[in-house]
Design an enzyme around this catalytic site. Sequence first.
Site, PDB file in Angstrom:
ATOM      1  N   ARG A   1       0.832  -1.202   0.000  1.00  0.00           N
ATOM      2  CA  ARG A   1       0.000   0.000   0.000  1.00  0.00           C
ATOM      3  C   ARG A   1       0.870   1.255   0.000  1.00  0.00           C
ATOM      4  O   ARG A   1       0.376   2.357   0.200  1.00  0.00           O
ATOM      5  CB  ARG A   1      -0.945  -0.008   1.207  1.00  0.00           C
TER       6      ARG A   1
ATOM      7  N   LYS B   1      15.168  -6.947   0.602  1.00  0.00           N
ATOM      8  CA  LYS B   1      15.837  -6.033   1.530  1.00  0.00           C
ATOM      9  C   LYS B   1      17.288  -6.404   1.842  1.00  0.00           C
ATOM     10  O   LYS B   1      18.136  -5.527   2.016  1.00  0.00           O
ATOM     11  CB  LYS B   1      15.035  -5.932   2.834  1.00  0.00           C
TER      12      LYS B   1
ATOM     13  N   ASN C   1      15.782  -0.857   2.823  1.00  0.00           N
ATOM     14  CA  ASN C   1      14.401  -0.751   2.345  1.00  0.00           C
ATOM     15  C   ASN C   1      14.163   0.523   1.537  1.00  0.00           C
ATOM     16  O   ASN C   1      13.071   0.725   1.015  1.00  0.00           O
ATOM     17  CB  ASN C   1      13.410  -0.823   3.515  1.00  0.00           C
TER      18      ASN C   1
ATOM     19  N   ASP D   1      13.106   1.413   8.382  1.00  0.00           N
ATOM     20  CA  ASP D   1      12.204   0.587   9.186  1.00  0.00           C
ATOM     21  C   ASP D   1      12.414   0.818  10.683  1.00  0.00           C
ATOM     22  O   ASP D   1      11.463   0.720  11.463  1.00  0.00           O
ATOM     23  CB  ASP D   1      12.401  -0.895   8.861  1.00  0.00           C
TER      24      ASP D   1
ATOM     25  N   GLY E   1      -0.005  -2.908  11.742  1.00  0.00           N
ATOM     26  CA  GLY E   1       1.127  -2.585  10.883  1.00  0.00           C
ATOM     27  C   GLY E   1       1.000  -1.297  10.096  1.00  0.00           C
ATOM     28  O   GLY E   1       1.964  -0.887   9.429  1.00  0.00           O
TER      29      GLY E   1
END
Length: 287
Positions: A21, A71, A92, A108, A249
């Site tokens: 997303r 990653k 990332n 992250d 998340g």
Amino acid sequence: MRLTGRTRLAGIMGWPIGHSRSPALHNFWLEEQGIDGVYVPLAVRPEQLGEALRALPVLGFRGCNLTIPHKQLALSIVDQVEPLARRIGAVNTIIVGPEGRLEGRNTDVFGFRETLRESVPDWSPNAGPAVVLGAGGAARAVVAALIEARVEEIRLINRTEARAKQLASELAAPATRITVHPWDARDAALAGAGLLVNTTSLGMAEQPELKIDLSQLPLSAVVVDIVYVPLETALLASARRRGHRVVDGLGMLLHQGRPGFEAWFGPPVRVTRELRAAVLTTLRAAR
């Protein structure tokens, strides 16, 4: 959205990529800021990651995000890796620099730290051991963030125990004790914990269920699942029923995107109610 010959380009590479997303997130910010830019999903097979990354400057991209399974592989491809990403062992965010040089960063850690601060501001690293499920790139970032917060003990559990031991060895820090527990002992490892974080894909849409018995987890513990499709996983639903504070998340997704956006497109951005609503709309539409 209006695209021109001067449109700034960025995107996200993964395999598969349909679950992401990030496009909804970044394109919301672009529209909100009135920037002539676009952020696109890029389905890239692992064996083609090197070619795809090297094509970014050729195609005029300012950079991209990386998701599963790229990653860690990206570390050996980019020209420069920031110290934090090198320590974590995962990238990332890619920034295309002068002369097309690729810099790998990891946002992250920032994303996890910010969502925890925002969602449970009274959580304390002294609340008890942190249990982390998983040993991939996201787990590395979460462990690094917990070490940064000075959590005294991290209990690391992964289906492949050797990967967990490798992570514990590579991220070892004097002030934090990292212990590795077998996957079959995950229920027992919850005893006395102050935080549980699932970083695996278990519980994600079209993935196997995460099977775990929370009965030994103190009710004061916070439960976090970095999966955001579905937004409320079976783990979070079970934890909520027991009375735990839970963190989904979505917050980590939104916060980890901020540094990349600011590097590619310029202006600082915020996580707002409107942003959450826009991304939630795409999550619901994808069901």
